[in-house]
Design a protein around this motif. Structure first.
Motif, PDB file in Angstrom:
ATOM      1  N   THR A 574       0.823  -1.209   0.000  1.00 28.85           N
ATOM      2  CA  THR A 574       0.000   0.000   0.000  1.00 28.85           C
ATOM      3  C   THR A 574       0.854   1.255   0.000  1.00 28.85           C
ATOM      4  OG1 THR A 574      -0.130  -0.138   2.419  1.00 28.85           O
ATOM      5  CG2 THR A 574      -1.924  -1.129   1.174  1.00 28.85           C
ATOM      6  N   GLY A 575       1.974   1.213   0.750  1.00 20.99           N
ATOM      7  CA  GLY A 575       2.854   2.380   0.766  1.00 20.99           C
ATOM      8  C   GLY A 575       3.497   2.617  -0.592  1.00 20.99           C
ATOM      9  N   ALA A 576       3.964   1.532  -1.238  1.00 18.31           N
ATOM     10  CA  ALA A 576       4.590   1.669  -2.548  1.00 18.31           C
ATOM     11  C   ALA A 576       3.588   2.129  -3.600  1.00 18.31           C
ATOM     12  CB  ALA A 576       5.207   0.334  -2.964  1.00 18.31           C
ATOM     13  N   THR A 577       2.347   1.601  -3.504  1.00 21.50           N
ATOM     14  CA  THR A 577       1.311   2.028  -4.449  1.00 21.50           C
ATOM     15  C   THR A 577       0.998   3.510  -4.301  1.00 21.50           C
ATOM     16  OG1 THR A 577       0.348  -0.185  -4.356  1.00 21.50           O
ATOM     17  CG2 THR A 577      -1.025   1.564  -5.241  1.00 21.50           C
ATOM     18  N   GLY A 578       0.858   3.937  -3.065  1.00 23.25           N
ATOM     19  CA  GLY A 578       0.595   5.354  -2.838  1.00 23.25           C
ATOM     20  C   GLY A 578       1.723   6.245  -3.290  1.00 23.25           C
ATOM     21  N   GLU A 579       2.951   5.787  -2.996  1.00 27.76           N
ATOM     22  CA  GLU A 579       4.112   6.567  -3.423  1.00 27.76           C
ATOM     23  C   GLU A 579       4.195   6.640  -4.943  1.00 27.76           C
ATOM     24  OE1 GLU A 579       7.424   8.933  -3.001  1.00 27.76           O
ATOM     25  OE2 GLU A 579       5.996   8.237  -1.472  1.00 27.76           O
ATOM     26  N   ALA A 580       3.892   5.506  -5.628  1.00 29.71           N
ATOM     27  CA  ALA A 580       3.917   5.526  -7.097  1.00 29.71           C
ATOM     28  C   ALA A 580       2.859   6.470  -7.656  1.00 29.71           C
ATOM     29  CB  ALA A 580       3.685   4.105  -7.625  1.00 29.71           C
ATOM     30  N   ALA A 581       1.669   6.491  -7.040  1.00 28.92           N
ATOM     31  CA  ALA A 581       0.623   7.403  -7.484  1.00 28.92           C
ATOM     32  C   ALA A 581       1.044   8.856  -7.305  1.00 28.92           C
ATOM     33  CB  ALA A 581      -0.673   7.110  -6.724  1.00 28.92           C
ATOM     34  N   LEU A 582       1.686   9.135  -6.161  1.00 31.42           N
ATOM     35  CA  LEU A 582       2.143  10.503  -5.923  1.00 31.42           C
ATOM     36  C   LEU A 582       3.223  10.914  -6.920  1.00 31.42           C
ATOM     37  CD1 LEU A 582       2.301  10.568  -2.002  1.00 31.42           C
ATOM     38  CD2 LEU A 582       0.669  11.740  -3.467  1.00 31.42           C
ATOM     39  N   GLN A 583       4.154  10.017  -7.206  1.00 38.13           N
ATOM     40  CA  GLN A 583       5.213  10.328  -8.159  1.00 38.13           C
ATOM     41  C   GLN A 583       4.643  10.536  -9.561  1.00 38.13           C
ATOM     42  OE1 GLN A 583       8.334  11.038  -7.582  1.00 38.13           O
ATOM     43  NE2 GLN A 583       8.249  10.518  -5.374  1.00 38.13           N
ATOM     44  N   SER A 584       3.660   9.672  -9.935  1.00 43.19           N
ATOM     45  CA  SER A 584       3.042   9.825 -11.255  1.00 43.19           C
ATOM     46  C   SER A 584       2.309  11.154 -11.357  1.00 43.19           C
ATOM     47  CB  SER A 584       2.072   8.673 -11.514  1.00 43.19           C
ATOM     48  OG  SER A 584       2.747   7.433 -11.472  1.00 43.19           O
ATOM     49  N   ALA A 585       1.592  11.509 -10.286  1.00 45.91           N
ATOM     50  CA  ALA A 585       0.885  12.791 -10.297  1.00 45.91           C
ATOM     51  C   ALA A 585       1.856  13.964 -10.377  1.00 45.91           C
ATOM     52  CB  ALA A 585       0.018  12.900  -9.054  1.00 45.91           C
ATOM     53  N   ARG A 586       2.992  13.800  -9.671  1.00 45.06           N
ATOM     54  CA  ARG A 586       3.977  14.879  -9.706  1.00 45.06           C
ATOM     55  C   ARG A 586       4.553  15.037 -11.103  1.00 45.06           C
ATOM     56  NH1 ARG A 586       6.786  13.093  -5.971  1.00 45.06           N
ATOM     57  NH2 ARG A 586       5.733  14.214  -4.278  1.00 45.06           N
ATOM     58  N   ARG A 587       4.882  13.899 -11.771  1.00 45.12           N
ATOM     59  CA  ARG A 587       5.420  13.979 -13.124  1.00 45.12           C
ATOM     60  C   ARG A 587       4.373  14.505 -14.111  1.00 45.12           C
ATOM     61  NH1 ARG A 587       7.688   8.897 -11.485  1.00 45.12           N
ATOM     62  NH2 ARG A 587       9.953   9.057 -11.218  1.00 45.12           N
ATOM     63  N   LEU A 588       3.116  14.072 -13.907  1.00 41.11           N
ATOM     64  CA  LEU A 588       2.058  14.523 -14.795  1.00 41.11           C
ATOM     65  C   LEU A 588       1.831  16.031 -14.675  1.00 41.11           C
ATOM     66  CD1 LEU A 588      -0.083  13.602 -16.852  1.00 41.11           C
ATOM     67  CD2 LEU A 588      -1.657  13.269 -14.928  1.00 41.11           C
ATOM     68  N   SER A 589       2.066  16.520 -13.457  1.00 47.86           N
ATOM     69  CA  SER A 589       1.866  17.961 -13.274  1.00 47.86           C
ATOM     70  C   SER A 589       2.847  18.795 -14.095  1.00 47.86           C
ATOM     71  CB  SER A 589       2.001  18.309 -11.791  1.00 47.86           C
ATOM     72  OG  SER A 589       3.342  18.101 -11.350  1.00 47.86           O
ATOM     73  N   PHE A 590       4.019  18.183 -14.404  1.00 50.01           N
ATOM     74  CA  PHE A 590       4.998  18.921 -15.192  1.00 50.01           C
ATOM     75  C   PHE A 590       4.574  19.059 -16.656  1.00 50.01           C
ATOM     76  CE2 PHE A 590       8.348  17.192 -12.074  1.00 50.01           C
ATOM     77  CZ  PHE A 590       8.093  18.238 -11.196  1.00 50.01           C
ATOM     78  N   THR A 591       3.624  18.201 -17.117  1.00 49.23           N
ATOM     79  CA  THR A 591       3.182  18.266 -18.518  1.00 49.23           C
ATOM     80  C   THR A 591       2.106  19.327 -18.740  1.00 49.23           C
ATOM     81  OG1 THR A 591       1.453  16.610 -18.168  1.00 49.23           O
ATOM     82  CG2 THR A 591       3.643  15.801 -18.719  1.00 49.23           C
ATOM     83  N   THR A 592       1.664  19.945 -17.681  1.00 46.51           N
ATOM     84  CA  THR A 592       0.635  20.984 -17.812  1.00 46.51           C
ATOM     85  C   THR A 592       1.278  22.253 -18.415  1.00 46.51           C
ATOM     86  OG1 THR A 592      -0.510  20.122 -15.886  1.00 46.51           O
ATOM     87  CG2 THR A 592      -1.067  22.356 -16.583  1.00 46.51           C
ATOM     88  N   SER A 593       0.784  22.589 -19.650  1.00 45.23           N
ATOM     89  CA  SER A 593       1.372  23.749 -20.361  1.00 45.23           C
ATOM     90  C   SER A 593       0.414  24.931 -20.470  1.00 45.23           C
ATOM     91  CB  SER A 593       1.794  23.323 -21.784  1.00 45.23           C
ATOM     92  OG  SER A 593       0.654  22.882 -22.507  1.00 45.23           O
ATOM     93  N   GLY A 594      -0.898  24.651 -20.321  1.00 46.88           N
ATOM     94  CA  GLY A 594      -1.864  25.726 -20.439  1.00 46.88           C
ATOM     95  C   GLY A 594      -2.320  25.998 -21.865  1.00 46.88           C
ATOM     96  N   ARG A 595      -1.842  25.200 -22.838  1.00 45.68           N
ATOM     97  CA  ARG A 595      -2.219  25.392 -24.246  1.00 45.68           C
ATOM     98  C   ARG A 595      -3.440  24.527 -24.574  1.00 45.68           C
ATOM     99  NH1 ARG A 595       3.711  25.276 -27.294  1.00 45.68           N
ATOM    100  NH2 ARG A 595       4.586  27.120 -26.214  1.00 45.68           N
ATOM    101  N   THR A 596      -4.461  25.160 -25.169  1.00 50.28           N
ATOM    102  CA  THR A 596      -5.716  24.464 -25.453  1.00 50.28           C
ATOM    103  C   THR A 596      -5.547  23.421 -26.538  1.00 50.28           C
ATOM    104  OG1 THR A 596      -6.896  26.495 -24.902  1.00 50.28           O
ATOM    105  CG2 THR A 596      -8.135  24.786 -26.082  1.00 50.28           C
ATOM    106  N   GLN A 597      -4.724  23.661 -27.533  1.00 53.84           N
ATOM    107  CA  GLN A 597      -4.560  22.701 -28.607  1.00 53.84           C
ATOM    108  C   GLN A 597      -3.903  21.403 -28.125  1.00 53.84           C
ATOM    109  OE1 GLN A 597      -3.321  25.713 -28.436  1.00 53.84           O
ATOM    110  NE2 GLN A 597      -1.208  25.945 -29.233  1.00 53.84           N
ATOM    111  N   THR A 598      -3.049  21.515 -27.130  1.00 58.65           N
ATOM    112  CA  THR A 598      -2.416  20.294 -26.577  1.00 58.65           C
ATOM    113  C   THR A 598      -3.448  19.430 -25.858  1.00 58.65           C
ATOM    114  OG1 THR A 598      -0.336  21.499 -26.279  1.00 58.65           O
ATOM    115  CG2 THR A 598      -0.587  19.432 -25.063  1.00 58.65           C
ATOM    116  N   TYR A 599      -4.317  20.056 -25.103  1.00 58.91           N
ATOM    117  CA  TYR A 599      -5.361  19.307 -24.397  1.00 58.91           C
ATOM    118  C   TYR A 599      -6.328  18.667 -25.385  1.00 58.91           C
ATOM    119  CZ  TYR A 599      -3.747  22.059 -20.403  1.00 58.91           C
ATOM    120  OH  TYR A 599      -2.979  22.636 -19.444  1.00 58.91           O
ATOM    121  N   THR A 600      -6.650  19.393 -26.466  1.00 56.64           N
ATOM    122  CA  THR A 600      -7.572  18.852 -27.470  1.00 56.64           C
ATOM    123  C   THR A 600      -6.964  17.658 -28.176  1.00 56.64           C
ATOM    124  OG1 THR A 600      -8.452  21.088 -27.828  1.00 56.64           O
ATOM    125  CG2 THR A 600      -8.914  19.438 -29.523  1.00 56.64           C
ATOM    126  N   LEU A 601      -5.677  17.762 -28.502  1.00 56.96           N
ATOM    127  CA  LEU A 601      -4.989  16.630 -29.148  1.00 56.96           C
ATOM    128  C   LEU A 601      -4.970  15.413 -28.247  1.00 56.96           C
ATOM    129  CD1 LEU A 601      -3.378  15.462 -31.509  1.00 56.96           C
ATOM    130  CD2 LEU A 601      -1.293  16.408 -30.438  1.00 56.96           C
TER     131      LEU A 601
END
Length: 624
Positions: A574-601
């Motif tokens: 459970t600890g490793a699963t939670g940590e992996a989810a947190l790391q994935s969310a942290r990495r995913l947050s770096f892909t946020t660019s604010g461009r509408t065309q990227t979200y649409t694609l």
């Protein structure tokens, strides 16, 4: 004699129960200006009322034998098709047993007033004794297996409270804890059998269970039902201190001696009473009867051997109690409840007398170490005679009742499939018990005075009086038993087949012990080459160490494995699963660019992949 007292015998347990409840007012100190003594006197008064009612009920029952048995009961719980009621049955054996229990309690509480003269724990101790008496009397009168289990549980609690009276001593705390836990093992197994037997018999009523057993063919029970019957035997085994559930009685000796008098005489007999009630059903299973014979015979012999090596007075007598109960289990296993009932009938009073006699020695001589006593015959001849009277009732010595009961058991063994083996067990056990009792007498009253006994002071009359009264009762007990037709009187009480070899075993065991211990002989202590044997017996054949290395070690190992699994696997996953989810969310947050065309694609790619999955997987599933 009016039948009213017999019809209202169900009130007997309520008198001591009321005393136990009233004692709660003194125990926490709500009533403190009077001191603790009024509480003790009130408890003594109420148990005396219970004794008087029991006596009048027995006299009334004997005057109107046609009216017995009397039944009473009330519904305790009724729901969802399940009805649990307190069913009671007033019979002559139950009234006799109730008279014994209440009578011994009266004498023990008088004895306790002198024994605990300077103790301030009267409310807790006397209240616990009355609670014990209430439970035992209710156990004798109930006709319900369910409520027998409930009462046995309450007696287990009572044991814990009484053994732990002097709770500021570490050994007392350990003894109370070990006694409680050991008896709980048998109680839990009994609970499992109690729940499982209801669908089989359809009732918890002892009378209905006996009727069900009478309709069955012996030896025809399936293995599952035989295992249920074995579970029912576990409860009486624990209460009667039978191997392997015997260690609690040894540990319980840390309590005050008046509680030891009750525990070794009437409390251990409570489990035997339940066993006798279950005997018609137990006799259906050859497996169960074989287990009873093996457990009873082994405990009888081993308990008598261990008693010979004890140097503590109370422990030496406690193992003799286990040994006697082993003989009773042997009689039940051989299928004769009458013989078992006689063994139960003649046991409580002599054992209580023996313990009261040594109690007068313990309280005035500081020590209960047998090796530090001796030479008391010239100073305490009356209590010495009391001890000999009780010892005569616990060995096969005519005309005492113990001789008649053990002779009947020996005759029963002679008629069994293994007459030499079982008869030999009884003869050897009887000889060892006689040797153990004579050994205790010789080490206390024989030999020369020691430092502890040279100036042995007289004890209060409150301890001597109940001891001598009980000695008179034990002396007259064989006459009373013969008068009511329990044993034959010609030419001696209970004399019959197998009497001669049984008497020889008593004289041989007691005589050899007298040679060694009345005037201490050098061979009373084993030579150094055999000293390990004596040490092994003195430590209960290292049974406690065996349990520590086997059962306790297994439980501790499983607990550690469970802890490691929980910590490393469950928490780790459970600890490793939670940590992996947190790391994935942290990495995913770096892909946020604010461009509408990227979200649409990204959304478009997801829709295409979902459509491809539907076009590929769903048709294949429909074709199947």
């Amino acid at each position: 004699m009016t039948l009213f007292f017999a019809q209202t015998a169900w009130l007997v347990p309520l008198y001591p129960l009321l005393a136990a409840l009233v004692s709660l007012a003194w125990s926490p100190g709500f009533i403190w200006k009077t001191g603790p003594r009024p509480c003790g006197y009130f408890n003594l008064t109420m148990v005396s009322v219970a004794f008087a009612h029991s006596l009048l009920a027995l006299l009334a029952a004997n005057a109107h034998p046609e009216a017995l048995p009397l039944h009473f009961g009330w519904t305790w719980l009724q729901t969802a098709g399940l009805s649990i009621g307190f069913d009671g049955s007033i019979t002559q054996p139950a009234l006799i047993a109730t008279l014994f229990v209440t009578g011994v309690h009266v004498l023990a509480q008088i004895f306790a007033i002198g024994y605990l003269e300077m103790d301030w724990g009267w409310p807790r101790f006397f209240g616990s004794l009355s609670f014990f008496e209430a439970g035992l009397c209710a156990l004798l009168l109930t006709d319900s297996l369910f409520f027998s289990y409930v009462i046995l549980e309450l007696l287990t609690l009572g044991t814990y409270l009484i053994v732990g009276t002097w709770y500021n001593q570490s050994l007392v705390v350990k003894g109370a804890r070990d006694a409680f836990l050991t008896k709980r093992i048998g109680d839990l197994i009994l609970l499992a059998g109690l729940v499982a037997i209801l669908p089989v018999t359809g009732t918890w009523n002892f009378g209905a269970i006996a009727s069900w057993a009478a309709a069955q063919t012996p030896g025809s029970l399936p293995l599952s039902q035989e295992l249920i019957l074995l579970a029912l035997v576990a409860g009486p085994m624990g209460k009667c201190a039978q191997i392997p559930l015997h260690l609690w009685l040894d540990e319980a000796m840390e309590g005050p001696l008046p509680s030891t008098v009750l525990r070794n005489s009437v409390v251990v007999a409570g489990g035997a009473w339940v066993l006798l009630k279950l005997q018609p059903m137990l006799a259906l299973s050859p497996l169960v009867t074989t287990v009873l014979v093996v457990v009873g015979g082994t405990t009888a012999l081993v308990g008598a051997l261990i008693a010979l090596a004890q140097i503590d007075i109370k422990r030496a007598l406690s193992f003799l109690a286990s040994s006697w109960m082993g003989l009773l289990f042997l009689a039940v296993g051989l299928g004769d409840p009458t013989v078992a009932g006689h063994l139960l009938l003649v046991y409580p009073l002599p054992m209580a007398l023996v313990l009261m006699a040594v109690g007068t020695v313990i309280v005035s001589n500081v020590t209960q170490d047998l090796t530090q006593l001796g030479g008391l015959w010239s100073r305490r001849p009356l209590v010495g005679l009391a001890f000999l009277t009780g010892a005569g009732g616990l060995m096969a010595l005519p005309p005492f009742g113990g001789f008649a009961a053990i002779r009947e058991l020996l005759e029963l063994c002679s008629a069994s499939s293994q007459p030499l083996l079982l008869g030999g067990f009884v003869l050897v056990t009887n000889g060892l018990m006689a040797a153990g009792l004579v050994r205790v007498f010789g080490l206390i009253w024989g030999g020369r005075p020691s430092v502890f006994t040279r100036r042995s002071a007289e004890v209060l009359w409150l301890m001597v009086l109940p001891t001598l009264v009980l000695m008179g009762v034990v002396l007259h007990l064989p006459i009373l038993l013969a008068r009511y037709g329990v044993f034959a009187t010609t030419p001696l009480l209970g004399w019959g087949p197998q009497a001669v070899p049984l008497l020889v075993s008593t004289l041989l065991g007691g005589g050899v012990s007298a040679v060694f211990y009345l005037r201490p002989h050098p061979l009373a202590q084993l030579p150094s080459a055999l000293g390990g044997l004596q040490h092994w017996l003195a430590h209960d054949m290292n049974t406690e160490n065996f349990y520590q290395r086997s059962v306790v070690a297994l439980v501790v190992g499983l607990a550690r494995l469970s802890s490691w699994t929980d910590h490393q696997l469950v928490d780790g996953f459970t600890g490793a699963t939670g940590e992996a989810a947190l790391q994935s969310a942290r990495r995913l947050s770096f892909t946020t660019s604010g461009r509408t065309q990227t979200y649409t694609l990204t959304l478009l790619i997801g829709v295409v992949l979902m459509a491809a999955w539907l076009l590929t997987i769903v048709p294949t599933t429909l074709l199947r």
